[in-house]
Write an enzyme that holds these catalytic residues in place. Structure first.
Site, PDB file in Angstrom:
ATOM      1  N   GLN A 256       0.245  -1.157   0.046  1.00 50.11           N
ATOM      2  CA  GLN A 256      -0.085  -0.085   0.114  1.00 50.11           C
ATOM      3  C   GLN A 256       0.665   1.314   0.138  1.00 50.11           C
ATOM      4  O   GLN A 256       0.417   2.530   0.029  1.00 50.11           O
ATOM      5  CB  GLN A 256      -1.215   0.200   1.064  1.00 50.11           C
ATOM      6  CG  GLN A 256      -1.884  -0.945   1.110  1.00 50.11           C
ATOM      7  CD  GLN A 256      -2.901  -0.646   0.206  1.00 50.11           C
ATOM      8  OE1 GLN A 256      -3.107   0.120  -0.357  1.00 50.11           O
ATOM      9  NE2 GLN A 256      -3.494  -2.034  -0.258  1.00 50.11           N
ATOM     10  N   THR A 320       7.387 -20.816 -15.526  1.00 48.79           N
ATOM     11  CA  THR A 320       7.411 -19.875 -16.447  1.00 48.79           C
ATOM     12  C   THR A 320       7.478 -18.228 -16.109  1.00 48.79           C
ATOM     13  O   THR A 320       5.867 -18.192 -15.753  1.00 48.79           O
ATOM     14  CB  THR A 320       6.609 -20.016 -18.212  1.00 48.79           C
ATOM     15  OG1 THR A 320       7.273 -21.340 -17.996  1.00 48.79           O
ATOM     16  CG2 THR A 320       7.564 -18.914 -19.164  1.00 48.79           C
ATOM     17  N   CYS A 416     -10.514  -8.596   0.106  1.00 49.31           N
ATOM     18  CA  CYS A 416     -10.253  -9.779   0.035  1.00 49.31           C
ATOM     19  C   CYS A 416     -10.821 -11.004   0.988  1.00 49.31           C
ATOM     20  O   CYS A 416     -11.811 -11.539   0.700  1.00 49.31           O
ATOM     21  CB  CYS A 416      -8.715 -10.760  -0.042  1.00 49.31           C
ATOM     22  SG  CYS A 416      -8.214 -10.014   0.867  1.00 49.31           S
TER      23      CYS A 416
HETATM   24  N1  PLP Z   1      -0.480  -6.693   1.768  1.00 48.76           N
HETATM   25  C1  PLP Z   1      -1.447  -5.829   1.636  1.00 48.76           C
HETATM   26  C2  PLP Z   1      -1.108  -4.977   2.570  1.00 48.76           C
HETATM   27  C3  PLP Z   1      -2.578  -5.263   0.647  1.00 48.76           C
HETATM   28  O1  PLP Z   1      -3.303  -4.585   0.667  1.00 48.76           O
HETATM   29  C4  PLP Z   1      -3.000  -6.328  -0.211  1.00 48.76           C
HETATM   30  C5  PLP Z   1      -3.758  -6.604  -1.052  1.00 48.76           C
HETATM   31  O2  PLP Z   1      -4.820  -5.960  -0.726  1.00 48.76           O
HETATM   32  C6  PLP Z   1      -1.933  -7.849  -0.848  1.00 48.76           C
HETATM   33  C7  PLP Z   1      -0.632  -8.245   0.702  1.00 48.76           C
HETATM   34  C8  PLP Z   1      -2.257  -8.733  -1.422  1.00 48.76           C
HETATM   35  O3  PLP Z   1      -1.518  -8.077  -3.130  1.00 48.76           O
HETATM   36  P1  PLP Z   1      -1.656  -8.842  -4.113  1.00 48.76           P
HETATM   37  O4  PLP Z   1      -3.616  -9.232  -4.560  1.00 48.76           O
HETATM   38  O5  PLP Z   1      -0.756  -8.930  -4.913  1.00 48.76           O
HETATM   39  O6  PLP Z   1      -1.738 -10.853  -3.673  1.00 48.76           O
END
Ligand code: PLP
Length: 466
Positions: A256, A320, A416
């Site tokens: 972030q 790859t 997520c």
């Molecule tokens: N770390 C932080 C602080 C995030 O905000 C996020 C995604 O929201 C991630 C890791 C994960 O990133 P990625 O979607 O590339 O796996």
């Protein structure tokens, strides 16, 4: 209905210059970078160029950049890879020294004798869930550092949590939900001071038999009754081993932060750093882990691969390479780096406008704080230790859904887990109630956010809350 996007912390649209940079990889340059022929060489060359350019912008050598499929994977590699390498190295050391690993080795170690990983209670799930996994597998003892009411990691607790078994400290640079910026430089100093004080310290998970057993030929120059450093370290386990001085390693999740903060690995004093392309206006499905070289590339001694196969990416991430993704990621890094200062200033102003300023020309614009007396800002104060694009508020139930119906995309917890509608672990760690932790709203600005859009959002919020 017009749609408004206020969820840039979740993901960002791909910059058109990034798309253009990627286009050749979908036509002419399609070879497998691992192939010896010309097609492969072209792909390999374009990856090299991208890697080199990205490395320069974070202040490292190109061989220290390991491309991954996401920042989630980069975080997994940092945590699992560190532990895997430690265990492998201990096994090798044991074999060399005729030492035996106890049956069912790792799981037999008590919590207080396993390698320790220190992290914070507000990390992204990709760190927290990995830690929980390692804990459950009996491979590590995890210390979750508490945070203050505004979401800043407790440094006193960090100091007292560091011990001779600590192999890794993983603290995020900026939090995805509340935008809290962690004091990485201070953290790095605390770790380095600890290392200096314990230069000879070492780690002895108790799944290793007493290292003195089987060492009949142990030589020491120390006088009788006096413990020679080497001997002392042998007694501890692996101290005489060159890796002992590297620990604890320092990893940061800077996903972030990159758009707004200095991410030079030397300035930050980190050994590993995770980045994600999709948060910086690059394509999805690509990230990277910076892995400090402590001497000798290939088979870096303190981290092992968690995806095995063809040995791509310095042997640390087989598969790859995602050539278009890497090219786009590198271009996105370049653009974000060049825009960092301007965007930081612009969004800081916008953030302040949204929060406190009253627009004198229109009584429904700017200054949400003054309009809704009950509004609560979660996280650090505006302008202090907070990302310039983040606002996290609690006002009333179901605000996210009401805003969505009105065409405004905002978010709850991290993208997520937001769909699970569970209370935010970040807000809970800051001491917020379950209701507040479940119903708070994250509004995040980005390159396309304008003052007009902010005013529209404020007007809609006003009518929803009336
Ligand atoms: N770390 C932080 C602080 C995030 O905000 C996020 C995604 O929201 C991630 C890791 C994960 O990133 P990625 O979607 O590339 O796996």
């Amino acid at each position: 209905m017009k749609k408004y996007y206020f969820d840039y912390a979740s993901t960002t649209p791909v910059d058109s210059k990034v798309v253009n940079a990627m286009k050749p990889c979908y036509s002419g340059i399609f070879g497998n970078p691992g192939s010896i022929h010309r097609f492969g060489q072209e792909a390999s060359a374009i990856i090299f160029k991208s890697r080199n350019s990205l490395a320069k912008l974070i202040g490292c050598d190109y061989r220290e950049v390991i491309f991954t499929g996401s920042a989630t994977e980069a975080n997994n590699l940092a945590l699992r890879g560190t532990l895997k390498a430690l265990i492998q190295n201990l096994k090798i050391k044991n074999q060399n020294d005729n030492l035996k690993i106890k049956n069912n080795s790792a799981k037999r170690g008590s919590e207080h004798s396993r390698p320790r990983i220190i992290t914070s209670a507000i990390e992204h799930e990709s760190v927290l869930e990995t830690c929980r996994d390692l804990e459950e597998e009996g491979l590590a003892e995890i210390v979750y550092l508490p945070v203050s009411k505004s979401g800043i990691v407790d440094l006193k607790k960090l100091k007292t949590s560091l011990n001779e078994r600590t192999v890794l400290v993983s603290i995020m640079y900026a939090n995805n939900e509340i935008g809290a910026i962690q004091p990485l430089f201070e953290i790095s100093k605390i770790i380095n001071d600890f290392k200096k004080r314990n230069f000879q310290s070492s780690i002895t998970p108790d799944f290793i038999e007493d290292p003195r057993q089987g060492r009949d030929n142990f030589q020491t120059n120390s006088k009788k009754g006096e413990t020679h450093n080497d001997q002392k370290n042998w007694e501890l386990g692996i101290g005489n081993w060159e890796l002992g001085t590297m620990y604890p390693l320092f990893h940061t999740d800077a996903v972030q932060a990159f758009n707004y903060l200095d991410c030079d690995v030397g300035d930050l004093g980190v050994d590993m750093m995770s980045l994600s392309s999709q948060k910086i206006y690059g394509p999805k499905g690509v990230g990277c882990l910076y892995v400090k070289n402590f001497g000798g590339f290939r088979g870096n001694k303190f981290i092992s691969s968690i995806i095995t196969g063809g040995g791509q990416e310095e042997g640390l991430r087989s598969g790859t390479e995602n050539v278009p993704g890497i090219v786009g990621f590198s271009k996105a890094i370049e653009i974000a780096f060049n825009l960092r200062e301007i965007e930081n200033k612009r969004l800081k102003k916008l953030q302040e406008y949204f929060w406190v300023n009253i627009n004198p020309t229109h009584n429904l614009c700017g200054g949400i704080k003054k309009r809704f007396s009950k509004i609560v800002l979660n996280g650090p104060k505006i302008g202090v230790d907070r990302l310039p694009n983040n606002i996290n508020i609690y006002l009333q139930k179901n605000l996210i859904f009401k805003l969505d119906l009105a065409g405004f995309a905002v978010s709850g917890g991290s993208a997520c887990s937001a769909r699970l509608a569970k209370p935010s672990h970040v807000l809970r760690a800051m001491g917020c109630s379950i209701e507040k932790s479940s119903e708070s709203v994250r509004i995040s600005f980005g390159r396309q956010t304008t003052k007009q859009e902010v005013d529209r959002l404020l007007k809609v919020m006003h009518s929803i809350l009336k």
